[in-house]
Design a protein around this motif. Sequence first.
Motif, PDB file in Angstrom:
ATOM      1  N   PHE A 193       0.853  -1.188   0.000  1.00 39.89           N
ATOM      2  CA  PHE A 193       0.000   0.000   0.000  1.00 39.89           C
ATOM      3  C   PHE A 193       0.891   1.241   0.000  1.00 39.89           C
ATOM      4  N   TRP A 194       0.683   2.098  -0.983  1.00 38.42           N
ATOM      5  CA  TRP A 194       1.445   3.350  -1.101  1.00 38.42           C
ATOM      6  C   TRP A 194       0.495   4.507  -0.853  1.00 38.42           C
ATOM      7  N   ALA A 195       0.874   5.387   0.056  1.00 38.26           N
ATOM      8  CA  ALA A 195       0.061   6.565   0.357  1.00 38.26           C
ATOM      9  C   ALA A 195       0.951   7.799   0.293  1.00 38.26           C
ATOM     10  N   GLY A 196       0.550   8.757  -0.529  1.00 36.86           N
ATOM     11  CA  GLY A 196       1.365   9.945  -0.742  1.00 36.86           C
ATOM     12  C   GLY A 196       1.384  10.881   0.461  1.00 36.86           C
ATOM     13  N   ARG A 197       2.517  11.532   0.611  1.00 33.16           N
ATOM     14  CA  ARG A 197       2.704  12.562   1.643  1.00 33.16           C
ATOM     15  C   ARG A 197       3.345  13.791   1.005  1.00 33.16           C
ATOM     16  N   VAL A 198       3.231  14.921   1.681  1.00 35.83           N
ATOM     17  CA  VAL A 198       3.903  16.118   1.202  1.00 35.83           C
ATOM     18  C   VAL A 198       5.416  15.912   1.276  1.00 35.83           C
ATOM     19  N   VAL A 206       3.850  -2.823   3.573  1.00 40.15           N
ATOM     20  CA  VAL A 206       3.930  -4.025   2.754  1.00 40.15           C
ATOM     21  C   VAL A 206       3.513  -5.251   3.562  1.00 40.15           C
ATOM     22  N   PHE A 207       2.646  -6.067   2.960  1.00 42.18           N
ATOM     23  CA  PHE A 207       2.294  -7.381   3.519  1.00 42.18           C
ATOM     24  C   PHE A 207       3.021  -8.449   2.714  1.00 42.18           C
ATOM     25  N   THR A 208       3.707  -9.350   3.407  1.00 44.40           N
ATOM     26  CA  THR A 208       4.423 -10.457   2.778  1.00 44.40           C
ATOM     27  C   THR A 208       3.835 -11.767   3.282  1.00 44.40           C
ATOM     28  N   ARG A 209       3.561 -12.675   2.360  1.00 44.01           N
ATOM     29  CA  ARG A 209       2.922 -13.935   2.736  1.00 44.01           C
ATOM     30  C   ARG A 209       3.831 -14.789   3.610  1.00 44.01           C
ATOM     31  N   THR A 210       3.258 -15.334   4.696  1.00 41.57           N
ATOM     32  CA  THR A 210       3.966 -16.249   5.584  1.00 41.57           C
ATOM     33  C   THR A 210       3.213 -17.564   5.772  1.00 41.57           C
ATOM     34  N   GLY A 211       1.996 -17.648   5.226  1.00 38.42           N
ATOM     35  CA  GLY A 211       1.183 -18.850   5.369  1.00 38.42           C
ATOM     36  C   GLY A 211       0.338 -19.074   4.134  1.00 38.42           C
ATOM     37  N   ASP A 212      -0.553 -20.058   4.178  1.00 38.34           N
ATOM     38  CA  ASP A 212      -1.329 -20.460   3.009  1.00 38.34           C
ATOM     39  C   ASP A 212      -2.706 -19.824   2.945  1.00 38.34           C
ATOM     40  N   GLY A 213      -3.057 -18.972   3.908  1.00 36.31           N
ATOM     41  CA  GLY A 213      -4.391 -18.392   3.945  1.00 36.31           C
ATOM     42  C   GLY A 213      -4.623 -17.343   2.868  1.00 36.31           C
ATOM     43  N   ASP A 214      -5.858 -16.849   2.815  1.00 38.32           N
ATOM     44  CA  ASP A 214      -6.206 -15.862   1.802  1.00 38.32           C
ATOM     45  C   ASP A 214      -5.845 -14.450   2.271  1.00 38.32           C
ATOM     46  N   LEU A 215      -6.269 -13.469   1.496  1.00 33.52           N
ATOM     47  CA  LEU A 215      -5.898 -12.088   1.787  1.00 33.52           C
ATOM     48  C   LEU A 215      -6.562 -11.534   3.047  1.00 33.52           C
ATOM     49  N   ALA A 216      -7.532 -12.264   3.580  1.00 32.68           N
ATOM     50  CA  ALA A 216      -8.204 -11.809   4.793  1.00 32.68           C
ATOM     51  C   ALA A 216      -7.706 -12.518   6.050  1.00 32.68           C
ATOM     52  N   ASP A 217      -6.768 -13.426   5.909  1.00 34.91           N
ATOM     53  CA  ASP A 217      -6.282 -14.230   7.032  1.00 34.91           C
ATOM     54  C   ASP A 217      -5.066 -13.567   7.676  1.00 34.91           C
ATOM     55  N   PRO A 218      -5.218 -12.974   8.853  1.00 33.41           N
ATOM     56  CA  PRO A 218      -4.086 -12.272   9.469  1.00 33.41           C
ATOM     57  C   PRO A 218      -2.944 -13.192   9.881  1.00 33.41           C
ATOM     58  N   HIS A 219      -3.207 -14.497   9.963  1.00 32.70           N
ATOM     59  CA  HIS A 219      -2.160 -15.435  10.358  1.00 32.70           C
ATOM     60  C   HIS A 219      -1.240 -15.804   9.200  1.00 32.70           C
ATOM     61  N   SER A 220      -1.566 -15.324   7.998  1.00 30.96           N
ATOM     62  CA  SER A 220      -0.783 -15.696   6.812  1.00 30.96           C
ATOM     63  C   SER A 220       0.047 -14.550   6.258  1.00 30.96           C
ATOM     64  N   TRP A 221       0.147 -13.447   7.032  1.00 29.79           N
ATOM     65  CA  TRP A 221       0.831 -12.261   6.508  1.00 29.79           C
ATOM     66  C   TRP A 221       1.692 -11.596   7.565  1.00 29.79           C
ATOM     67  N   ALA A 222       2.845 -11.112   7.133  1.00 29.02           N
ATOM     68  CA  ALA A 222       3.705 -10.287   7.973  1.00 29.02           C
ATOM     69  C   ALA A 222       3.712  -8.868   7.397  1.00 29.02           C
ATOM     70  N   ARG A 223       3.673  -7.878   8.247  1.00 31.64           N
ATOM     71  CA  ARG A 223       3.586  -6.487   7.815  1.00 31.64           C
ATOM     72  C   ARG A 223       4.870  -5.733   8.121  1.00 31.64           C
ATOM     73  N   SER A 224       5.286  -4.890   7.190  1.00 30.49           N
ATOM     74  CA  SER A 224       6.498  -4.095   7.403  1.00 30.49           C
ATOM     75  C   SER A 224       6.368  -2.764   6.679  1.00 30.49           C
ATOM     76  N   ARG A 225       7.290  -1.863   6.966  1.00 27.81           N
ATOM     77  CA  ARG A 225       7.336  -0.552   6.305  1.00 27.81           C
ATOM     78  C   ARG A 225       8.589  -0.449   5.469  1.00 27.81           C
ATOM     79  N   ARG A 226       8.454   0.131   4.283  1.00 24.84           N
ATOM     80  CA  ARG A 226       9.606   0.388   3.430  1.00 24.84           C
ATOM     81  C   ARG A 226       9.801   1.889   3.265  1.00 24.84           C
ATOM     82  N   GLN A 227      11.038   2.275   3.093  1.00 17.95           N
ATOM     83  CA  GLN A 227      11.320   3.676   2.866  1.00 17.95           C
ATOM     84  C   GLN A 227      10.855   4.083   1.454  1.00 17.95           C
ATOM     85  N   PRO A 228      10.457   5.329   1.292  1.00 17.68           N
ATOM     86  CA  PRO A 228       9.949   5.770   0.008  1.00 17.68           C
ATOM     87  C   PRO A 228      11.038   5.994  -1.027  1.00 17.68           C
TER      88      PRO A 228
END
Length: 228
Positions: A193-198, A206-228
């Motif tokens: 997800f990219w959101a603009g700032r001034v 960024v969500f990266t897959r860690t399990g076999d679940g779908d896009l609504a399964d919180p147990h299948s995703w790891a979340r992180s931030r990337r620099q712009p």
Amino acid sequence: MARPDPEHTGPVDAADGLLEADVPGAPYPLVRSWVDTALAAGRDDGSEPTAMAVATVDADGRPNVRTVLMRFLDERGPGFVTNLESTKAEELSANPRIAATLTWPALHRAVRFRGLVEPVDREEVAAYFNSRPYGSRLSAWASDQSRPAAGRGQLEQRWQEMLERFPDRGEPGDMPVPDFWGGYRIRCDEVEFWAGRVDRLHDRIVFTRTGDGDLADPHSWARSRRQP
């Protein structure tokens, strides 16, 4: 295909950005929310909110990108339809890896998907095909997508031939789904997800897959931030 929420949520300020506290534990709820907001805003500015850039690679590893319309979106992932003998379909048959992006400049937002394609089942394809306007269904039959054309006249002649073959009787079932026409869904391994700032100090979550679940399964995703 999930339908958008018709409620208009109004414009988005670029300074709003995106903070971790506002992001759910899985990507689908935020994708759905952002798409619904873009659909509502698009009714006012005439844009095409579901226009999605899709990138594949050819046999030599060269990238190939084009714009399609996102026709499916649910917990399984975003999807689109195409001629199954088109260049994109041939490339995906040889290499199912894909990247796609939804971009909404007026909202200062974008969503990037990376993963593998899987075919949309024929029942879903037929249901969508039968919901299309008559002319769009006819064009699916008339076009040998990605193949050379001698000129505009060749396309119009082919369209006329299909018009005679499948006259408009006002019933979607009067025109069958072409065997060479179908859909692909992206089984995402990464969603950004990219959101603009001034001052261009944008937010990238960024969500990266860690399990076999779908896009609504919180147990299948790891979340992180990337620099712009």
